[in-house]
Structures are given as structure tokens and as C-alpha cells.
Design a protein around this motif. Structure first.
Motif, PDB file in Angstrom:
ATOM      1  N   ILE A 170      50.800  33.218  27.960  1.00  0.00           N
ATOM      2  CA  ILE A 170      50.059  32.224  28.739  1.00  0.00           C
ATOM      3  C   ILE A 170      50.394  32.357  30.223  1.00  0.00           C
ATOM      4  O   ILE A 170      49.525  32.286  31.089  1.00  0.00           O
ATOM      5  CB  ILE A 170      50.373  30.811  28.224  1.00  0.00           C
ATOM      6  N   ALA A 171      51.713  32.555  30.480  1.00  0.00           N
ATOM      7  CA  ALA A 171      52.130  32.720  31.870  1.00  0.00           C
ATOM      8  C   ALA A 171      51.511  33.978  32.479  1.00  0.00           C
ATOM      9  O   ALA A 171      51.120  33.988  33.655  1.00  0.00           O
ATOM     10  CB  ALA A 171      53.655  32.788  31.958  1.00  0.00           C
ATOM     11  N   GLU A 172      51.394  35.048  31.680  1.00  0.00           N
ATOM     12  CA  GLU A 172      50.763  36.272  32.179  1.00  0.00           C
ATOM     13  C   GLU A 172      49.291  36.040  32.506  1.00  0.00           C
ATOM     14  O   GLU A 172      48.787  36.503  33.543  1.00  0.00           O
ATOM     15  CB  GLU A 172      50.896  37.382  31.139  1.00  0.00           C
ATOM     16  N   SER A 173      48.618  35.302  31.624  1.00  0.00           N
ATOM     17  CA  SER A 173      47.209  35.004  31.885  1.00  0.00           C
ATOM     18  C   SER A 173      47.055  34.181  33.154  1.00  0.00           C
ATOM     19  O   SER A 173      46.174  34.443  33.992  1.00  0.00           O
ATOM     20  CB  SER A 173      46.605  34.260  30.690  1.00  0.00           C
ATOM     21  N   ASP A 174      47.946  33.168  33.270  1.00  0.00           N
ATOM     22  CA  ASP A 174      47.894  32.353  34.484  1.00  0.00           C
ATOM     23  C   ASP A 174      48.197  33.193  35.723  1.00  0.00           C
ATOM     24  O   ASP A 174      47.551  33.040  36.777  1.00  0.00           O
ATOM     25  CB  ASP A 174      48.887  31.205  34.362  1.00  0.00           C
ATOM     26  N   PHE A 175      49.173  34.093  35.604  1.00  0.00           N
ATOM     27  CA  PHE A 175      49.510  34.965  36.733  1.00  0.00           C
ATOM     28  C   PHE A 175      48.337  35.864  37.085  1.00  0.00           C
ATOM     29  O   PHE A 175      48.035  36.076  38.272  1.00  0.00           O
ATOM     30  CB  PHE A 175      50.737  35.811  36.384  1.00  0.00           C
ATOM     31  N   ASP A 176      47.666  36.436  36.059  1.00  0.00           N
ATOM     32  CA  ASP A 176      46.521  37.307  36.326  1.00  0.00           C
ATOM     33  C   ASP A 176      45.413  36.548  37.045  1.00  0.00           C
ATOM     34  O   ASP A 176      44.790  37.077  37.979  1.00  0.00           O
ATOM     35  CB  ASP A 176      46.001  37.887  35.009  1.00  0.00           C
ATOM     36  N   LYS A 177      45.177  35.293  36.601  1.00  0.00           N
ATOM     37  CA  LYS A 177      44.149  34.485  37.263  1.00  0.00           C
ATOM     38  C   LYS A 177      44.525  34.209  38.711  1.00  0.00           C
ATOM     39  O   LYS A 177      43.701  34.334  39.621  1.00  0.00           O
ATOM     40  CB  LYS A 177      43.944  33.176  36.515  1.00  0.00           C
ATOM     41  N   ARG A 178      45.799  33.816  38.884  1.00  0.00           N
ATOM     42  CA  ARG A 178      46.230  33.515  40.249  1.00  0.00           C
ATOM     43  C   ARG A 178      46.275  34.780  41.111  1.00  0.00           C
ATOM     44  O   ARG A 178      46.017  34.728  42.318  1.00  0.00           O
ATOM     45  CB  ARG A 178      47.587  32.822  40.225  1.00  0.00           C
ATOM     46  N   ASN A 179      46.612  35.896  40.485  1.00  0.00           N
ATOM     47  CA  ASN A 179      46.618  37.159  41.226  1.00  0.00           C
ATOM     48  C   ASN A 179      45.202  37.539  41.649  1.00  0.00           C
ATOM     49  O   ASN A 179      44.975  38.002  42.788  1.00  0.00           O
ATOM     50  CB  ASN A 179      47.223  38.269  40.368  1.00  0.00           C
ATOM     51  N   ALA A 180      44.247  37.304  40.720  1.00  0.00           N
ATOM     52  CA  ALA A 180      42.849  37.564  41.082  1.00  0.00           C
ATOM     53  C   ALA A 180      42.402  36.625  42.204  1.00  0.00           C
ATOM     54  O   ALA A 180      41.694  37.034  43.136  1.00  0.00           O
ATOM     55  CB  ALA A 180      41.955  37.400  39.857  1.00  0.00           C
ATOM     56  N   ALA A 181      42.838  35.343  42.089  1.00  0.00           N
ATOM     57  CA  ALA A 181      42.489  34.393  43.152  1.00  0.00           C
ATOM     58  C   ALA A 181      43.123  34.804  44.471  1.00  0.00           C
ATOM     59  O   ALA A 181      42.495  34.722  45.534  1.00  0.00           O
ATOM     60  CB  ALA A 181      42.940  32.987  42.751  1.00  0.00           C
ATOM     61  N   LYS A 182      44.404  35.245  44.396  1.00  0.00           N
ATOM     62  CA  LYS A 182      45.088  35.701  45.610  1.00  0.00           C
ATOM     63  C   LYS A 182      44.390  36.933  46.194  1.00  0.00           C
ATOM     64  O   LYS A 182      44.236  37.053  47.430  1.00  0.00           O
ATOM     65  CB  LYS A 182      46.539  36.042  45.276  1.00  0.00           C
ATOM     66  N   THR A 183      43.944  37.832  45.324  1.00  0.00           N
ATOM     67  CA  THR A 183      43.219  39.011  45.793  1.00  0.00           C
ATOM     68  C   THR A 183      41.934  38.604  46.504  1.00  0.00           C
ATOM     69  O   THR A 183      41.574  39.150  47.554  1.00  0.00           O
ATOM     70  CB  THR A 183      42.896  39.941  44.612  1.00  0.00           C
ATOM     71  N   GLU A 184      41.237  37.601  45.915  1.00  0.00           N
ATOM     72  CA  GLU A 184      40.016  37.116  46.548  1.00  0.00           C
ATOM     73  C   GLU A 184      40.322  36.465  47.888  1.00  0.00           C
ATOM     74  O   GLU A 184      39.594  36.656  48.874  1.00  0.00           O
ATOM     75  CB  GLU A 184      39.320  36.116  45.611  1.00  0.00           C
ATOM     76  N   VAL A 185      41.423  35.677  47.914  1.00  0.00           N
ATOM     77  CA  VAL A 185      41.814  35.045  49.182  1.00  0.00           C
ATOM     78  C   VAL A 185      42.168  36.108  50.219  1.00  0.00           C
ATOM     79  O   VAL A 185      41.775  36.006  51.391  1.00  0.00           O
ATOM     80  CB  VAL A 185      43.001  34.086  48.967  1.00  0.00           C
ATOM     81  N   ASP A 186      42.918  37.135  49.787  1.00  0.00           N
ATOM     82  CA  ASP A 186      43.263  38.224  50.710  1.00  0.00           C
ATOM     83  C   ASP A 186      42.003  38.915  51.237  1.00  0.00           C
ATOM     84  O   ASP A 186      41.926  39.272  52.423  1.00  0.00           O
ATOM     85  CB  ASP A 186      44.159  39.246  50.012  1.00  0.00           C
ATOM     86  N   ARG A 187      41.023  39.092  50.319  1.00  0.00           N
ATOM     87  CA  ARG A 187      39.769  39.711  50.761  1.00  0.00           C
ATOM     88  C   ARG A 187      39.074  38.844  51.801  1.00  0.00           C
ATOM     89  O   ARG A 187      38.573  39.345  52.826  1.00  0.00           O
ATOM     90  CB  ARG A 187      38.842  39.925  49.562  1.00  0.00           C
ATOM     91  N   ARG A 188      39.070  37.524  51.541  1.00  0.00           N
ATOM     92  CA  ARG A 188      38.443  36.623  52.511  1.00  0.00           C
ATOM     93  C   ARG A 188      39.208  36.612  53.831  1.00  0.00           C
ATOM     94  O   ARG A 188      38.596  36.554  54.906  1.00  0.00           O
ATOM     95  CB  ARG A 188      38.377  35.215  51.932  1.00  0.00           C
ATOM     96  N   VAL A 189      40.551  36.660  53.724  1.00  0.00           N
ATOM     97  CA  VAL A 189      41.364  36.699  54.945  1.00  0.00           C
ATOM     98  C   VAL A 189      41.059  37.966  55.738  1.00  0.00           C
ATOM     99  O   VAL A 189      40.927  37.935  56.977  1.00  0.00           O
ATOM    100  CB  VAL A 189      42.863  36.613  54.606  1.00  0.00           C
ATOM    101  N   ASP A 190      40.935  39.086  55.005  1.00  0.00           N
ATOM    102  CA  ASP A 190      40.583  40.344  55.685  1.00  0.00           C
ATOM    103  C   ASP A 190      39.220  40.225  56.352  1.00  0.00           C
ATOM    104  O   ASP A 190      39.018  40.715  57.476  1.00  0.00           O
ATOM    105  CB  ASP A 190      40.590  41.496  54.687  1.00  0.00           C
TER     106      ASP A 190
END
Length: 256
Positions: free
Chosen positions: A111-131
Motif C-alpha cells: 500500500i505504501a508503495e502504491s501511495d509512493f508511486d502516486k505521489r511520485n507521479a504527482a511530484k513528477t507532474e509538479v516538477d513538469r509544471r515547475v519546469d
């Protein structure tokens, strides 16, 4: 008889080829099983070291494969001789979660891995928006620099234009002052010219009077001379010089 022997030979050749193909298949299968067994051994050692090393990371799938491959080997060892079966991780975790605490921990890890993957995807999206924002900022800064430089050029042109306007206004003022000065000079020149004209006319009139006087004097002299000449000859002239200087007929002249 010869035909039968030929058929027997052909049949034996076919059986020989079939046996060769089967032997090759068995050899390939044995080699594959050997490779899989070696792979299982290497992977089990890697996972064992991973679990014993605090700095090494592993996944819930690694833990499930390790437990399934070495604790439940008798139940799940039917995958072509392999000790690492193709398992349904979710079903296995759900089954193990009710059996022992490690199963619940592995499920929590999943469950923690799934949550991490979701948050990592969200962080990737945020990083893309920041870029994207950084690129937009870079473009805005570039445009601002260009606009600032254009404004500076415009201000410089405006300053030059204002300087030209000031110079032109100063030239206009100086020209007007010069014209006023020239008006004064022109008035003085007009007065001087008027005086000079009056003096010229006066001098001309004086010369004219003198010329008239001289002409009269010359005419009187000529008349006097003519009378003198007439008296000196002792005769009476047909013509008589009047006092006005004009020649006229002598009324005393004897026509006979």
C-alpha cells in the motif's frame, strides 16, 4: 523384398530424426530448467542479502517472491520446475495477511508503495509544471529585457527629440530677437535714407536754380552782345533783339 527393405529403412530414418528432435527438445528443456534453477539461487541470495542490509531497498513483490519460493515451495512448485512461480501478488497478500504479521507488513508495504508511486507521479507532474513555469519565466524575463532595452532606446530618442525641440525653440527666440533688432536697424536706415533723400532733393533744387540762373545770364549776355554788335556797325538791322533776348523784326528798318 527390396521395396520392403527400403520402406523399413525410410521408417527407421524417420524414427531416428524424431528421436533426435525429441532429444534436442529434452536437452533444451533441461538446460532451461538448469538456468532457471541457477537464476532462482542467485535471486534468493540477492534477496537474502537485501533483507539483511539496512541501506538496500526492496519491494513487496520481492518479499512475496522470497516467501513463496522458500516457505511454500511444495504448494507452488509446478511452474516447469521453477521455484519462482507466476503468482497473483494481491491474492497472496490478502491470504497471507490473515495468517501472520509479516503478511500484514508486506501488504502495508505494498500500500505504501502504491501511495509512493502516486505521489511520485504527482511530484513528477509538479516538477513538469515547475519546469514549464521556469521556461515561461525565462521567456518573460527575455521579453522584459527586450522591452526594457526598447524603452531605453525610446527614452533616448525622446530625450534627443526634446533636446532638438529645445534647440529649435532657442533658435526661434534668437531669430525673433534678431528680427526685432533688424526692425530697429531698418527704422534707423529708413530715417537716414529719408534724410539723405531730402538732402539730395535740396541739393538738386539748388543746382537746378543755379542752372536756370546761369542759362538766363548766358542768354542776357548773348543778347547784349548782339545789340552791341548792331550798334557798332552804325546801321539799322532788319532784326531787333528784344530785352527778353528774343530776336524780332526791327520796325524802324527801311525796306526800300
Amino acid at each position: 523384398a527390396g521395396r520392403n527393405v527400403t520402406r523399413q529403412i525410410d521408417g527407421m530414418e524417420m524414427q531416428e530424426k524424431s528421436l533426435e528432435l525429441r532429444a534436442r527438445a529434452d536437452e533444451t528443456k533441461a538446460k532451461s530448467a538448469e538456468v532457471l534453477e541457477r537464476l532462482t539461487e542467485i535471486k534468493s541470495k540477492r534477496l537474502r542479502l537485501t533483507f539483511q542490509t539496512s541501506s538496500a531497498n526492496f519491494t513487496s513483490k520481492d518479499a512475496l517472491q522470497y516467501l513463496n519460493g522458500f516457505e511454500n515451495n511444495d504448494d507452488d512448485n509446478d511452474n516447469d520446475g521453477s521455484s519462482i512461480p507466476n503468482i497473483d501478488s494481491v491474492t497472496l497478500m490478502q491470504r497471507m495477511a490473515f495468517k501472520n504479521p509479516i503478511g500484514r507488513d508486506i501488504k502495508a508495504l505494498n500500500i505504501a508503495e502504491s501511495d509512493f508511486d502516486k505521489r511520485n507521479a504527482a511530484k513528477t507532474e509538479v516538477d513538469r509544471r515547475v519546469d514549464d513555469r521556469h521556461r515561461a519565466l525565462h521567456r518573460a524575463e527575455r521579453d522584459l529585457k527586450a522591452a526594457t532595452e526598447a524603452e531605453e532606446r525610446a527614452m533616448k530618442m525622446l530625450e534627443d527629440a526634446r533636446g532638438q525641440i529645445a534647440d529649435s525653440r532657442r533658435n526661434v527666440v534668437e531669430a525673433k530677437e534678431s528680427i526685432r533688432d533688424m526692425y530697429t536697424t531698418a527704422k534707423v536706415a529708413d530715417r537716414e535714407l529719408s534724410k539723405a533723400g531730402a538732402a539730395l532733393r535740396k541739393k538738386r533744387d539748388a543746382v537746378r536754380r543755379q542752372m536756370k540762373h546761369k542759362r538766363k545770364a548766358d542768354a542776357d549776355a548773348d543778347a547784349e552782345k548782339a545789340r552791341s554788335n548792331a550798334r557798332g556797325e552804325g546801321g539799322v538791322s532788319m532784326f531787333d533783339l528784344a530785352e527778353t533776348g528774343k530776336v524780332r523784326l526791327n520796325p524802324d528798318f527801311d525796306k526800300s
